[in-house]
Structures are given as C-alpha cells and as structure tokens.
Design a protein around this motif. Structure first.
Motif, mmCIF file in Angstrom:
data_model
loop_
_atom_site.group_PDB
_atom_site.id
_atom_site.type_symbol
_atom_site.label_atom_id
_atom_site.label_comp_id
_atom_site.label_asym_id
_atom_site.label_seq_id
_atom_site.Cartn_x
_atom_site.Cartn_y
_atom_site.Cartn_z
ATOM 1 N N UNK A 155 -10.988 37.416 25.236
ATOM 2 C CA UNK A 155 -11.229 38.811 24.840
ATOM 3 C C UNK A 155 -11.325 39.716 26.066
ATOM 4 N N UNK A 156 -11.150 41.031 25.790
ATOM 5 C CA UNK A 156 -11.003 42.011 26.890
ATOM 6 C C UNK A 156 -12.187 42.035 27.842
ATOM 7 N N UNK A 157 -13.415 41.968 27.309
ATOM 8 C CA UNK A 157 -14.574 42.092 28.197
ATOM 9 C C UNK A 157 -14.680 40.864 29.107
ATOM 10 N N UNK A 158 -14.361 39.689 28.574
ATOM 11 C CA UNK A 158 -14.409 38.489 29.422
ATOM 12 C C UNK A 158 -13.314 38.535 30.483
ATOM 13 N N UNK A 159 -12.133 39.030 30.094
ATOM 14 C CA UNK A 159 -11.032 39.171 31.059
ATOM 15 C C UNK A 159 -11.467 40.085 32.203
ATOM 16 N N UNK A 160 -12.045 41.234 31.864
ATOM 17 C CA UNK A 160 -12.464 42.201 32.891
ATOM 18 C C UNK A 160 -13.484 41.573 33.845
ATOM 19 N N UNK A 161 -14.409 40.808 33.273
ATOM 20 C CA UNK A 161 -15.459 40.180 34.083
ATOM 21 C C UNK A 161 -14.872 39.130 35.034
ATOM 22 N N UNK A 162 -13.970 38.315 34.507
ATOM 23 C CA UNK A 162 -13.372 37.252 35.329
ATOM 24 C C UNK A 162 -12.473 37.817 36.427
ATOM 25 N N UNK A 163 -11.732 38.878 36.100
ATOM 26 C CA UNK A 163 -10.866 39.508 37.094
ATOM 27 C C UNK A 163 -11.725 40.061 38.235
ATOM 28 N N UNK A 164 -12.827 40.698 37.869
ATOM 29 C CA UNK A 164 -13.730 41.281 38.877
ATOM 30 C C UNK A 164 -14.285 40.180 39.793
ATOM 31 N N UNK A 165 -14.687 39.078 39.165
ATOM 32 C CA UNK A 165 -15.263 37.970 39.927
ATOM 33 C C UNK A 165 -14.227 37.370 40.888
ATOM 34 N N UNK A 166 -12.995 37.175 40.397
ATOM 35 C CA UNK A 166 -11.941 36.575 41.223
ATOM 36 C C UNK A 166 -11.564 37.499 42.385
ATOM 37 N N UNK A 167 -11.523 38.810 42.107
ATOM 38 C CA UNK A 167 -11.217 39.765 43.181
ATOM 39 C C UNK A 167 -12.300 39.738 44.254
ATOM 40 N N UNK A 168 -13.550 39.613 43.827
ATOM 41 C CA UNK A 168 -14.666 39.542 44.775
ATOM 42 C C UNK A 168 -14.562 38.301 45.644
ATOM 43 N N UNK A 169 -14.101 37.207 45.031
ATOM 44 C CA UNK A 169 -14.001 35.941 45.748
ATOM 45 C C UNK A 169 -13.020 36.015 46.921
ATOM 46 N N UNK A 170 -11.941 36.795 46.729
ATOM 47 C CA UNK A 170 -10.937 36.905 47.801
ATOM 48 C C UNK A 170 -11.048 38.254 48.532
ATOM 49 N N UNK A 171 -12.174 38.959 48.295
ATOM 50 C CA UNK A 171 -12.493 40.213 49.010
ATOM 51 C C UNK A 171 -11.425 41.288 48.826
ATOM 52 N N UNK A 172 -10.960 41.453 47.587
ATOM 53 C CA UNK A 172 -9.952 42.483 47.314
ATOM 54 C C UNK A 172 -10.413 43.467 46.237
#
Length: 371
Positions: free
Chosen positions: A115-132
């Motif tokens: 679902x959209x809210x989980x997608x948004x959360x995971x994308x944010x987390x992954x971007x943070x992991x690679x500092x982007x």
C-alpha cells in the motif's frame, strides 16, 4: 571443492551445478557451494571463469544445465527471477530514466502490491540508508555515476530481500569513489545483516569487503576462505598469483619431511619451504612468497633462507618503495620497504642479501602462471 555448513546456517546451496551454453564445454563444472546466512561472499576470478554465470543462475537469468540451486531450502531451478525475492545491483545501474529516484525505488514495491503509505515509508528509509534523501525527485540523468549507483543499491534493498546479488557494481566508478562505495556497501551489509553475493575481478575489492572469497578458475572454485587466509595461505599457484602481489621462484623438490620441503633452484641454491602441494623428489614446484615477507641485509641474517640478489630498480609508492631484484637467476622479484627503512646508499646494480623464513614461502604446484 565445496564447503558444507549446518543446514540452518545455509541460505543458498549449489549442488552439482553445471552450466554449458553449447552442450559441450562447461562454463561451470560441478559446483558445490554453501552460502551462509548474513555473510558477504565474493566470487572472484578472471573473465570467463564462471563467476558471473553462477550469479546469473542464482538470480534466475540463466538455468543450470545440471544440478540444483536452493534458497532457504526452496528449489529455485524453475522459479522465475521476479518471484525469488532477491535484490540485484548491476554495473550499468539499470535505472528507469523516465522515473524519478523515488519512483525507481517505489517500483519493486508497487509490483509487490504494497500500500501507498508503506511504499512511502520504505522509500524514505532506503534513501536515508544511501544518504540521498535530498535527491528523491531527481531523474537518473541529472545525477552522477556514484549517485546513480547508490540509487541502484537502494532499489535492491528497498523490499528487504534476504539476498542481494551484485555484479561488478562499482566497475564504472573512478578509484576514489569506488573505494568509498566499497566501505559504504560493507557498512550497509553489517547494519542490515543481509546476505550479499558479490562478483568482481578486482582482488583488492574482494579482500576489502568480504567475509569469504571464492576464487574461480575455469568454472571451478580453486579456494574459498576468509580474505586473510587466501592471501597468507593460498592452496595453489593460481590463487597465490591472483590474490595480491606475489613472488614466484621455480625449482625442483629434493626432500620432503613432514610439513617442510627442500627445493633446489635452477641456480643451485637450496631453499627450505612449507610443503603445501608438492610431489615427490625430483618433481618441479613453484614457490610463492609475498613481497612484504622478504628481509634485506642485516634483517636477512636471522632468516632460515638467505640468498644474494642484485638490485635492478627502485619504484616509488609514497609510503613505501618497491625494489625489483634479480634473485637466483630470476628477474622481477619484488620487495616492499617502508620509506623510513630504506638505505639511502643503495643504488641499482648493488648486491644485497635477501632472506625469509621457511613458514613464509609456500611450495605449490609447478604451474607457471601469468597474471
């Protein structure tokens, strides 16, 4: 050659895997390999050694001609790539150019019907992991190669796969950025505890990043070990020459006693060495010794093996100097000397004493290997 681990500890297992493209020559020959849960395993070898083919069979882009591949106990042979729950990072990034960074990362989650809210959360987390975090709305074409590689890495991790495969992912980056990304990937691996299978032909990269390295040649794993074991204790002359810098001295076995042997060089001197894979008396052997294990002049006096050497060349590396020596009628013998230990009176053409301990020189098979 294979390594077995307890079943619960094993995430991936190859059993009797072979791959042929033409029905005649085998690119991969009877591979048995267990990859442990949470480890960083690198497949290392020259072009055509079978390492990438193994990775592609694991990803599902190639099918084994023979044998079985299992992931967490499940037979993978007929499972299509998108159903394997495996993340992939390629050298050419393989990003969608018409999608923003955030959309590229959301794509694997959308096809998994999250679902959209989980997608948004995971994308944010992954971007943070690679500092982007700041670049979510950019398109790949607006980014540097290093940034694109980070996006590709984040996309492989965003759906939290149990296994991530990386095929020469840093090959297109310049040296400094590549070394920086090596550490970053290593830290992400440590923080997430995922299992990584990494393919490279760059031995420095393999030594820096891996828990274990599998050295491939002609479709066969020659040795699989921790990086320091591969470097300090190669089992054959191919591994000795492929991993790190290596000096090779050729001779014939004149005596074998337990773990040591005596080897006569072409010039007549006899060297005492660790007997690793030597035949009977009279058989040829290649001996391997690392440049930093060789001692010079006064330091050579305490060594079991001492020879005369002619200084042929100085090569300056900043923190150390490499001396190219002629030893026992063979040229190209390298010794590393820290700058602070260099004798300023040495000049090319000088005769030096060289020495090393028997434990530091390994008598291996007689193969004459060129890089």
């Amino acid at each position: 050659m294979g390594i077995s681990t307890p079943a619960s500890d094993t995430l991936v297992s190859f059993r009797g895997v072979q791959k042929s493209y033409d029905g005649e020559s085998l690119i991969v020959k009877h591979l048995d390999l267990d990859i442990r849960r949470g480890e960083f395993l690198t497949m290392l070898g020259p072009s055509g050694s079978g390492k990438t083919t193994c990775l592609m069979m694991l990803a599902g882009f190639e099918t084994p001609t023979h044998g079985e591949i299992r992931l967490d106990g499940q037979l993978l042979n007929n499972v299509p790539p998108h159903k394997r729950n495996i993340g992939m990072v390629f050298q050419n990034y393989a990003l969608f150019p018409h999608m923003t960074v955030a959309e590229n990362l959301a794509y694997p989650l959308t096809i998994r019907k999250m679902n959209k809210s989980e997608i948004a959360e995971r994308v944010k987390k992954a971007l943070g992991m690679v500092k982007l975090d700041a670049l979510a709305h950019r398109y790949p074409g607006q980014m540097s190669g290093g940034q694109q590689q980070r996006v590709a890495l984040a996309r492989a991790l965003v759906f939290e796969p149990q296994l991530v495969l990386m095929d020469e992912p840093l090959g297109a980056l310049d040296k400094q950025l590549r070394e920086h990304m090596q550490l970053e990937i290593k830290h992400i691996h440590e923080n997430l505890g995922i299992t990584v299978v990494y393919v490279t032909h760059d031995q420095g990269e393999a030594l820096t990043m891996s828990d274990r390295v599998a050295v491939f040649k002609d479709g066969v794993i020659q040795q699989i070990d921790a990086a320091n074991v591969l470097y300090e204790a190669p089992v054959n002359s191919f591994v000795a020459n492929f991993i790190g810098e290596n000096n090779t001295l050729h001779g014939e076995v004149v005596d074998v006693a337990g773990q040591h042997c005596a080897v006569r060089l072409a010039s007549g001197e006899v060297v005492k060495a660790s007997a690793i894979c030597v035949g009977r008396n009279g058989e040829p052997t290649s001996m391997s010794i690392r440049p930093e294990r060789v001692r010079l002049n006064q330091l050579a006096e305490a060594c079991e093996n001492r020879l005369k050497a002619k200084l042929a060349e100085f090569i300056y590396f900043g923190d150390h100097v490499r001396l190219r020596l002629d030893v026992a009628g063979q040229s190209g013998f390298m010794v590393k000397v820290p700058v602070g230990e260099l004798d300023s009176s040495w000049k090319t053409g000088d005769m030096l004493d060289v020495g090393w301990m028997a434990r530091d020189i390994r008598a291996l098979d007689s193969a004459i290997v060129s890089h």
